[in-house]
Design a protein around this motif. Structure first.
Motif, PDB file in Angstrom:
ATOM      1  N   GLY A  50      -5.094  17.322   4.207  1.00  0.00           N
ATOM      2  CA  GLY A  50      -4.401  17.007   3.564  1.00  0.00           C
ATOM      3  C   GLY A  50      -5.500  17.435   2.394  1.00  0.00           C
ATOM      4  O   GLY A  50      -5.028  18.270   1.748  1.00  0.00           O
ATOM      5  N   ILE A  51      -6.704  17.359   2.265  1.00  0.00           N
ATOM      6  CA  ILE A  51      -7.668  18.059   1.650  1.00  0.00           C
ATOM      7  C   ILE A  51      -7.712  19.542   1.508  1.00  0.00           C
ATOM      8  O   ILE A  51      -7.787  19.960   0.742  1.00  0.00           O
ATOM      9  N   ASN A  52      -7.747  20.038   3.367  1.00  0.00           N
ATOM     10  CA  ASN A  52      -7.840  21.386   3.642  1.00  0.00           C
ATOM     11  C   ASN A  52      -6.859  21.704   2.803  1.00  0.00           C
ATOM     12  O   ASN A  52      -7.291  23.394   2.743  1.00  0.00           O
ATOM     13  N   ASP A  53      -5.691  21.661   3.499  1.00  0.00           N
ATOM     14  CA  ASP A  53      -4.215  22.027   2.523  1.00  0.00           C
ATOM     15  C   ASP A  53      -4.198  22.265   1.300  1.00  0.00           C
ATOM     16  O   ASP A  53      -4.235  23.700   0.564  1.00  0.00           O
ATOM     17  N   LEU A  54      -4.724  21.291   0.693  1.00  0.00           N
ATOM     18  CA  LEU A  54      -4.985  21.935  -0.911  1.00  0.00           C
ATOM     19  C   LEU A  54      -6.141  22.677  -0.721  1.00  0.00           C
ATOM     20  O   LEU A  54      -5.779  24.108  -2.142  1.00  0.00           O
ATOM     21  N   PHE A  55      -6.879  22.835  -0.364  1.00  0.00           N
ATOM     22  CA  PHE A  55      -8.259  24.406  -0.705  1.00  0.00           C
ATOM     23  C   PHE A  55      -6.780  25.948  -0.330  1.00  0.00           C
ATOM     24  O   PHE A  55      -7.358  26.734  -0.181  1.00  0.00           O
ATOM     25  N   ARG A  56      -5.909  25.760   1.172  1.00  0.00           N
ATOM     26  CA  ARG A  56      -5.060  27.253   1.518  1.00  0.00           C
ATOM     27  C   ARG A  56      -4.141  27.505   0.918  1.00  0.00           C
ATOM     28  O   ARG A  56      -4.393  28.387   0.460  1.00  0.00           O
ATOM     29  N   ASN A  57      -4.048  26.489  -0.545  1.00  0.00           N
ATOM     30  CA  ASN A  57      -2.940  26.363  -1.110  1.00  0.00           C
ATOM     31  C   ASN A  57      -3.986  27.523  -2.534  1.00  0.00           C
ATOM     32  O   ASN A  57      -4.301  27.258  -2.990  1.00  0.00           O
ATOM     33  N   ALA A  69       0.647  -0.942  -0.037  1.00  0.00           N
ATOM     34  CA  ALA A  69      -0.455   0.490   0.206  1.00  0.00           C
ATOM     35  C   ALA A  69       0.565   1.237  -0.120  1.00  0.00           C
ATOM     36  O   ALA A  69       1.617   1.474   1.171  1.00  0.00           O
ATOM     37  N   THR A  70       1.048   1.144  -1.073  1.00  0.00           N
ATOM     38  CA  THR A  70       2.119   2.252  -1.633  1.00  0.00           C
ATOM     39  C   THR A  70       2.003   3.871  -1.248  1.00  0.00           C
ATOM     40  O   THR A  70       3.324   4.855  -0.079  1.00  0.00           O
ATOM     41  N   SER A  71       0.564   4.509  -1.500  1.00  0.00           N
ATOM     42  CA  SER A  71       0.113   6.479  -1.240  1.00  0.00           C
ATOM     43  C   SER A  71      -1.243   6.632  -0.861  1.00  0.00           C
ATOM     44  O   SER A  71      -2.121   5.636  -1.759  1.00  0.00           O
ATOM     45  N   ILE A  72      -1.021   7.259  -0.494  1.00  0.00           N
ATOM     46  CA  ILE A  72      -2.782   8.124  -0.856  1.00  0.00           C
ATOM     47  C   ILE A  72      -2.664   9.318  -1.031  1.00  0.00           C
ATOM     48  O   ILE A  72      -1.827  10.257  -0.178  1.00  0.00           O
ATOM     49  N   THR A  73      -3.081   9.718  -1.753  1.00  0.00           N
ATOM     50  CA  THR A  73      -3.187  11.554  -2.547  1.00  0.00           C
ATOM     51  C   THR A  73      -4.569  11.691  -2.765  1.00  0.00           C
ATOM     52  O   THR A  73      -5.233  11.110  -2.941  1.00  0.00           O
ATOM     53  N   PHE A  74      -3.970  13.112  -2.516  1.00  0.00           N
ATOM     54  CA  PHE A  74      -5.363  13.991  -2.547  1.00  0.00           C
ATOM     55  C   PHE A  74      -5.151  14.990  -3.875  1.00  0.00           C
ATOM     56  O   PHE A  74      -3.992  15.320  -4.101  1.00  0.00           O
ATOM     57  N   THR A  75      -6.802  15.263  -4.422  1.00  0.00           N
ATOM     58  CA  THR A  75      -6.593  16.146  -5.385  1.00  0.00           C
ATOM     59  C   THR A  75      -8.110  16.957  -5.292  1.00  0.00           C
ATOM     60  O   THR A  75      -8.939  16.783  -4.474  1.00  0.00           O
ATOM     61  N   ILE A  76      -8.372  18.745  -5.646  1.00  0.00           N
ATOM     62  CA  ILE A  76      -9.704  19.018  -5.326  1.00  0.00           C
ATOM     63  C   ILE A  76     -10.331  19.470  -7.038  1.00  0.00           C
ATOM     64  O   ILE A  76      -8.934  19.745  -7.180  1.00  0.00           O
ATOM     65  N   VAL A  77     -10.895  20.267  -7.041  1.00  0.00           N
ATOM     66  CA  VAL A  77     -11.235  20.255  -7.966  1.00  0.00           C
ATOM     67  C   VAL A  77     -12.464  21.666  -7.256  1.00  0.00           C
ATOM     68  O   VAL A  77     -13.590  21.469  -6.737  1.00  0.00           O
ATOM     69  N   LYS A  78     -12.380  23.090  -6.962  1.00  0.00           N
ATOM     70  CA  LYS A  78     -12.279  24.024  -6.316  1.00  0.00           C
ATOM     71  C   LYS A  78     -13.908  24.542  -7.065  1.00  0.00           C
ATOM     72  O   LYS A  78     -13.917  24.754  -7.598  1.00  0.00           O
ATOM     73  N   GLY A 132     -15.786  22.258  -2.655  1.00  0.00           N
ATOM     74  CA  GLY A 132     -15.539  21.555  -3.964  1.00  0.00           C
ATOM     75  C   GLY A 132     -15.828  20.218  -3.847  1.00  0.00           C
ATOM     76  O   GLY A 132     -16.035  19.792  -2.850  1.00  0.00           O
ATOM     77  N   THR A 133     -14.890  19.439  -4.955  1.00  0.00           N
ATOM     78  CA  THR A 133     -14.654  18.408  -4.771  1.00  0.00           C
ATOM     79  C   THR A 133     -13.790  17.393  -4.692  1.00  0.00           C
ATOM     80  O   THR A 133     -12.475  17.925  -5.821  1.00  0.00           O
ATOM     81  N   ALA A 134     -12.924  16.587  -3.773  1.00  0.00           N
ATOM     82  CA  ALA A 134     -12.006  16.060  -3.310  1.00  0.00           C
ATOM     83  C   ALA A 134     -12.067  14.330  -3.709  1.00  0.00           C
ATOM     84  O   ALA A 134     -13.146  13.708  -3.628  1.00  0.00           O
ATOM     85  N   THR A 135     -10.839  14.596  -4.492  1.00  0.00           N
ATOM     86  CA  THR A 135     -10.986  12.880  -5.065  1.00  0.00           C
ATOM     87  C   THR A 135      -9.370  12.544  -3.849  1.00  0.00           C
ATOM     88  O   THR A 135      -8.366  12.635  -3.848  1.00  0.00           O
ATOM     89  N   ILE A 136      -9.986  11.511  -3.548  1.00  0.00           N
ATOM     90  CA  ILE A 136      -8.567  10.363  -3.107  1.00  0.00           C
ATOM     91  C   ILE A 136      -8.412   9.614  -3.837  1.00  0.00           C
ATOM     92  O   ILE A 136      -8.910   8.619  -4.090  1.00  0.00           O
ATOM     93  N   THR A 137      -7.056   9.572  -3.950  1.00  0.00           N
ATOM     94  CA  THR A 137      -6.432   7.920  -4.713  1.00  0.00           C
ATOM     95  C   THR A 137      -5.471   7.336  -4.325  1.00  0.00           C
ATOM     96  O   THR A 137      -4.367   7.730  -3.396  1.00  0.00           O
ATOM     97  N   PRO A 150     -18.060  15.397  -2.229  1.00  0.00           N
ATOM     98  CA  PRO A 150     -18.367  16.898  -2.606  1.00  0.00           C
ATOM     99  C   PRO A 150     -17.177  17.106  -0.518  1.00  0.00           C
ATOM    100  O   PRO A 150     -17.693  16.084   0.098  1.00  0.00           O
ATOM    101  N   TRP A 151     -17.295  17.983  -0.302  1.00  0.00           N
ATOM    102  CA  TRP A 151     -15.762  18.815   0.184  1.00  0.00           C
ATOM    103  C   TRP A 151     -16.185  19.637   1.148  1.00  0.00           C
ATOM    104  O   TRP A 151     -16.591  20.760   0.322  1.00  0.00           O
ATOM    105  N   ASN A 152     -16.363  20.661   2.153  1.00  0.00           N
ATOM    106  CA  ASN A 152     -15.958  21.803   2.557  1.00  0.00           C
ATOM    107  C   ASN A 152     -15.942  21.930   3.920  1.00  0.00           C
ATOM    108  O   ASN A 152     -15.691  20.900   4.827  1.00  0.00           O
ATOM    109  N   SER A 153     -14.081  22.429   3.170  1.00  0.00           N
ATOM    110  CA  SER A 153     -13.185  22.417   4.197  1.00  0.00           C
ATOM    111  C   SER A 153     -13.678  23.342   5.479  1.00  0.00           C
ATOM    112  O   SER A 153     -13.102  23.733   6.169  1.00  0.00           O
ATOM    113  N   SER A 154     -14.478  24.629   5.673  1.00  0.00           N
ATOM    114  CA  SER A 154     -14.599  25.685   6.748  1.00  0.00           C
ATOM    115  C   SER A 154     -15.874  24.567   7.944  1.00  0.00           C
ATOM    116  O   SER A 154     -16.688  25.138   8.547  1.00  0.00           O
TER     117      SER A 154
END
Length: 168
Positions: A161-168, A35-44, A50-55, A112-116
């Protein structure tokens, strides 16, 4: 008669020398699914939603191909909110039969993701990928589906880590 005995001993010795017991031609090498990694991407949609994708990624880090039958193994992705019992909610499953040496397999889940919000922003869920095997996989007579290291078949990462993507 001595010649016959000597000839017999030489023939038996030659037979034993010809049988190389150290050469295991059935060896398949090392199979190690990780089990190598879990990464996140978002579409704001905006600054907080926005929509978070967990891979999740599984890699055969061994030097031999993994070859198995249908239904004997799967990768599972769980989402576990704070306070929920382990392992959490199963959000996706990918069954597989073959992963060559060096090859990867991915599992994805979008939501769906709501960082607030408290449920995602303040207390984000954890995400976990697990490589699950049939309980009898090591005794099925197939050496090409025996994972050599079961300690690296599970990975958990915080959704912060998903919330970090919304901040950046």
């Amino acid at each position: 008669m001595k010649t016959l005995k000597l000839l017999s001993v030489l023939c038996i010795t030659a037979l034993f020398i010809a049988c190389d017991s150290d050469d295991d031609t059935t060896s398949v090498g090392t199979i190690d699914l990780e089990a190598t990694s879990i990464t996140f991407t978002i579409v704001k949609d905006d600054d907080f939603t926005g929509t978070a994708t967990i891979t999740g990624t599984v890699t055969n880090i061994g030097d031999a191909n993994f070859n198995s039958g249908n239904g004997q193994q799967a990768v599972r992705l769980y989402q576990r909110s704070l306070g929920a019992p382990a392992p959490g909610e199963l959000v996706d499953t990918v069954s597989f039969t073959n992963i060559d040496a060096g090859e990867t397999l991915t599992i994805r889940y979008s939501r769906p993701w709501n960082s607030s919000s408290p449920a995602e922003g303040e207390f984000p869920p954890d995400y976990r990928i697990v490589i699950d095997y049939d309980p009898d996989i090591f005794i099925d007579g197939n050496d090409q589906n025996n994972d050599s290291d079961l300690t690296n078949n599970d990975l958990t990462v915080s959704g912060s880590g998903i919330n970090d993507l919304f901040r950046n």
